[in-house]
Design a protein around this motif. Structure first.
Motif, PDB file in Angstrom:
ATOM      1  N   GLN A  75       0.835  -1.193   0.000  1.00  0.00           N
ATOM      2  CA  GLN A  75       0.000   0.000   0.000  1.00  0.00           C
ATOM      3  C   GLN A  75       0.866   1.238   0.000  1.00  0.00           C
ATOM      4  OE1 GLN A  75      -2.872  -1.540   3.352  1.00  0.00           O
ATOM      5  NE2 GLN A  75      -3.597   0.405   2.569  1.00  0.00           N
ATOM      6  N   ASP A  88       3.399  13.867  -5.878  1.00  0.00           N
ATOM      7  CA  ASP A  88       3.501  15.305  -5.721  1.00  0.00           C
ATOM      8  C   ASP A  88       2.152  16.011  -5.842  1.00  0.00           C
ATOM      9  OD1 ASP A  88       4.850  15.938  -9.095  1.00  0.00           O
ATOM     10  OD2 ASP A  88       3.057  14.890  -8.392  1.00  0.00           O
ATOM     11  N   TYR A  89       1.094  15.235  -5.900  1.00  0.00           N
ATOM     12  CA  TYR A  89      -0.235  15.836  -5.975  1.00  0.00           C
ATOM     13  C   TYR A  89      -1.176  14.939  -5.211  1.00  0.00           C
ATOM     14  CZ  TYR A  89      -4.270  18.187  -8.128  1.00  0.00           C
ATOM     15  OH  TYR A  89      -5.420  18.899  -8.355  1.00  0.00           O
ATOM     16  N   LEU A 115      -5.126  14.357  -3.308  1.00  0.00           N
ATOM     17  CA  LEU A 115      -6.534  14.722  -3.412  1.00  0.00           C
ATOM     18  C   LEU A 115      -7.323  13.998  -2.333  1.00  0.00           C
ATOM     19  CD1 LEU A 115      -5.343  13.705  -6.471  1.00  0.00           C
ATOM     20  CD2 LEU A 115      -7.332  15.023  -7.172  1.00  0.00           C
ATOM     21  N   PHE A 125     -11.765   9.180   0.813  1.00  0.00           N
ATOM     22  CA  PHE A 125     -10.590   8.546   0.240  1.00  0.00           C
ATOM     23  C   PHE A 125      -9.493   9.580   0.031  1.00  0.00           C
ATOM     24  CE2 PHE A 125     -11.962   4.297  -0.727  1.00  0.00           C
ATOM     25  CZ  PHE A 125     -13.332   4.385  -0.899  1.00  0.00           C
ATOM     26  N   SER A 179      -0.924  11.217  -6.772  1.00  0.00           N
ATOM     27  CA  SER A 179      -0.394  10.941  -8.104  1.00  0.00           C
ATOM     28  C   SER A 179       1.010  11.517  -8.206  1.00  0.00           C
ATOM     29  CB  SER A 179      -1.280  11.519  -9.206  1.00  0.00           C
ATOM     30  OG  SER A 179      -1.163  12.919  -9.265  1.00  0.00           O
ATOM     31  N   ASP A 235       0.088   7.277 -14.443  1.00  0.00           N
ATOM     32  CA  ASP A 235      -0.206   6.102 -13.634  1.00  0.00           C
ATOM     33  C   ASP A 235      -1.534   6.202 -12.909  1.00  0.00           C
ATOM     34  OD1 ASP A 235       3.276   5.762 -12.676  1.00  0.00           O
ATOM     35  OD2 ASP A 235       2.169   5.047 -14.426  1.00  0.00           O
ATOM     36  N   GLY A 236      -2.308   7.218 -13.196  1.00  0.00           N
ATOM     37  CA  GLY A 236      -3.595   7.362 -12.531  1.00  0.00           C
ATOM     38  C   GLY A 236      -3.399   7.755 -11.083  1.00  0.00           C
ATOM     39  N   LEU A 237      -4.472   7.631 -10.323  1.00  0.00           N
ATOM     40  CA  LEU A 237      -4.436   7.947  -8.909  1.00  0.00           C
ATOM     41  C   LEU A 237      -4.244   6.680  -8.100  1.00  0.00           C
ATOM     42  CD1 LEU A 237      -7.428  10.465  -8.648  1.00  0.00           C
ATOM     43  CD2 LEU A 237      -4.981  10.997  -8.642  1.00  0.00           C
ATOM     44  N   PHE A 239      -5.082   5.201  -4.510  1.00  0.00           N
ATOM     45  CA  PHE A 239      -6.037   5.493  -3.436  1.00  0.00           C
ATOM     46  C   PHE A 239      -5.692   4.762  -2.155  1.00  0.00           C
ATOM     47  CE2 PHE A 239      -9.643   7.860  -5.127  1.00  0.00           C
ATOM     48  CZ  PHE A 239      -9.442   7.780  -6.488  1.00  0.00           C
ATOM     49  N   LYS A 252      -7.523   3.181   1.429  1.00  0.00           N
ATOM     50  CA  LYS A 252      -8.650   2.283   1.584  1.00  0.00           C
ATOM     51  C   LYS A 252      -9.919   2.997   2.041  1.00  0.00           C
ATOM     52  CE  LYS A 252      -9.381  -2.410   3.247  1.00  0.00           C
ATOM     53  NZ  LYS A 252      -8.833  -3.507   4.064  1.00  0.00           N
ATOM     54  N   TYR A 255     -10.343   7.070 -17.666  1.00  0.00           N
ATOM     55  CA  TYR A 255      -9.748   5.982 -16.885  1.00  0.00           C
ATOM     56  C   TYR A 255     -10.810   4.942 -16.527  1.00  0.00           C
ATOM     57  CZ  TYR A 255      -6.665   9.984 -15.775  1.00  0.00           C
ATOM     58  OH  TYR A 255      -5.852  11.091 -15.838  1.00  0.00           O
ATOM     59  N   TYR A 303     -11.233   2.248 -13.234  1.00  0.00           N
ATOM     60  CA  TYR A 303     -10.770   1.773 -11.948  1.00  0.00           C
ATOM     61  C   TYR A 303     -11.631   0.584 -11.520  1.00  0.00           C
ATOM     62  CZ  TYR A 303      -8.079   6.077 -11.106  1.00  0.00           C
ATOM     63  OH  TYR A 303      -7.176   7.112 -11.177  1.00  0.00           O
ATOM     64  N   PHE A 362     -10.476  -1.514  -2.098  1.00  0.00           N
ATOM     65  CA  PHE A 362      -9.407  -0.743  -2.732  1.00  0.00           C
ATOM     66  C   PHE A 362      -9.828  -0.320  -4.134  1.00  0.00           C
ATOM     67  CE2 PHE A 362      -5.864  -0.488  -0.042  1.00  0.00           C
ATOM     68  CZ  PHE A 362      -5.784  -1.631   0.721  1.00  0.00           C
ATOM     69  N   LEU A 363      -9.577   0.940  -4.445  1.00  0.00           N
ATOM     70  CA  LEU A 363      -9.794   1.472  -5.788  1.00  0.00           C
ATOM     71  C   LEU A 363      -8.461   1.416  -6.520  1.00  0.00           C
ATOM     72  CD1 LEU A 363     -12.022   4.634  -5.378  1.00  0.00           C
ATOM     73  CD2 LEU A 363     -12.205   3.034  -7.272  1.00  0.00           C
ATOM     74  N   ILE A 376      -6.302   1.551 -10.336  1.00  0.00           N
ATOM     75  CA  ILE A 376      -6.338   1.930 -11.735  1.00  0.00           C
ATOM     76  C   ILE A 376      -6.180   0.697 -12.613  1.00  0.00           C
ATOM     77  CG2 ILE A 376      -3.842   2.399 -11.736  1.00  0.00           C
ATOM     78  CD1 ILE A 376      -6.371   4.434 -13.750  1.00  0.00           C
ATOM     79  N   ILE A 384      -1.591   3.708 -20.136  1.00  0.00           N
ATOM     80  CA  ILE A 384      -1.067   2.671 -19.254  1.00  0.00           C
ATOM     81  C   ILE A 384      -1.954   1.453 -19.333  1.00  0.00           C
ATOM     82  CG2 ILE A 384      -0.038   4.264 -17.620  1.00  0.00           C
ATOM     83  CD1 ILE A 384      -2.435   3.666 -15.767  1.00  0.00           C
ATOM     84  N   GLN A 416      -9.463  14.176 -11.218  1.00  0.00           N
ATOM     85  CA  GLN A 416     -10.256  13.188 -11.939  1.00  0.00           C
ATOM     86  C   GLN A 416     -11.684  13.208 -11.407  1.00  0.00           C
ATOM     87  OE1 GLN A 416      -8.412   9.307 -12.132  1.00  0.00           O
ATOM     88  NE2 GLN A 416      -6.402  10.196 -12.536  1.00  0.00           N
TER      89      GLN A 416
END
Lengths: 115, 113
Positions: free
Chosen positions: A2, A31-32, A34, A89, A93, A101-103, A105, A107, B33, B35, B42-43, B45, B56, B102
């Motif tokens: 994780q 570096d970002y 949410l 959540f 990223s 690579d998307g986000l 998350f 749990k 995307y 997910y 768990f979410l 990608i 990707i 997103q």
């Protein structure tokens, strides 16, 4: 493995008080960051974000704090309202690689606001 | 005026079947995307598409194939469904890559029997 951890599965707070949700991360390339809020049977809804160049971002009742040295961020909600009851959540990223690579998350933490 | 929509919302099917989930966004975003939220909540990608090009492809089985007919749509086709595919699948979109927020659809709850 994780990379984003929310160690509290649930949190109960009295209406009107401050809610503090915590999140830790291990990947130093993030570096970002949410925060998303999710009600049952709905998709995650964006709440607030913060870039690694800042240590605080505020939007109304919501404030996110970032401590890069500790790889820790927190979401403060004040005052807490009944409608804030939801799963929160934390997500992150990495700009490197164009953020492709998307986000990633955590749990989630189930916040319950008690009247 | 839904920003990101998915159909169907619920999908119950038998093992071995082939199914598709559709996603559409009306935000004018360039990146979409998929997910997967598993039983442990768990979410994760699965895929992202930027200007109709796969960016990707996480380590998902090749039974899963994203298809993007245009910038506003990213559909997910699943062949030979297995019990372990049961999950909630969320579509999302963003303006671009990197530090972009997103926006998520409502999810498709897939149950494989």
């Amino acid at each position: 493995d994780q990379q984003v951890k929310q160690n509290s599965p649930s949190l109960s707070v009295q209406e009107g008080r401050i809610s503090i949700l915590n999140c830790d991360y291990t990947n130093s390339m993030f570096d970002y960051f949410l925060w998303y809020k999710k009600y049952p049977a709905e998709g995650p809804t964006f709440l607030i974000s913060i870039s690694s160049i800042k240590d605080k971002n505020e939007d109304g009742r919501f404030t996110v704090f970032l401590n890069k040295s500790a790889k820790h961020l927190s979401l403060h909600i004040v005052p807490s309202q009944p409608g804030d009851s939801a799963v929160y959540f934390c997500a992150a990223s990495a700009q490197a690689g164009g953020g492709a690579d998307g986000l990633t998350f955590g749990k989630g933490t189930h916040l319950i606001i008690q009247p | 005026d839904t920003a990101v929509s998915q159909t169907p919302k619920y999908l119950v099917t038998q093992m071995g079947n082939d199914k598709s989930i559709k996603c559409e966004q009306n935000l004018g975003h360039d990146t979409m995307y998929w997910y997967k939220q598993d039983s442990k909540k768990f979410l994760k990608i699965m895929f992202s598409y930027n200007n109709k090009e796969l960016i990707i492809n996480e380590t998902v089985p090749n039974r899963f194939s994203p298809k993007s007919p245009d910038k506003a749509h990213l559909n997910l086709h699943i062949n030979s469904l297995e019990l372990g595919d049961s999950a909630v699948y969320f579509c999302a979109s963003s303006r671009g890559l990197g530090k972009e927020t997103q926006y998520f659809g409502p999810g498709t709850r897939l149950l494989v029997l």
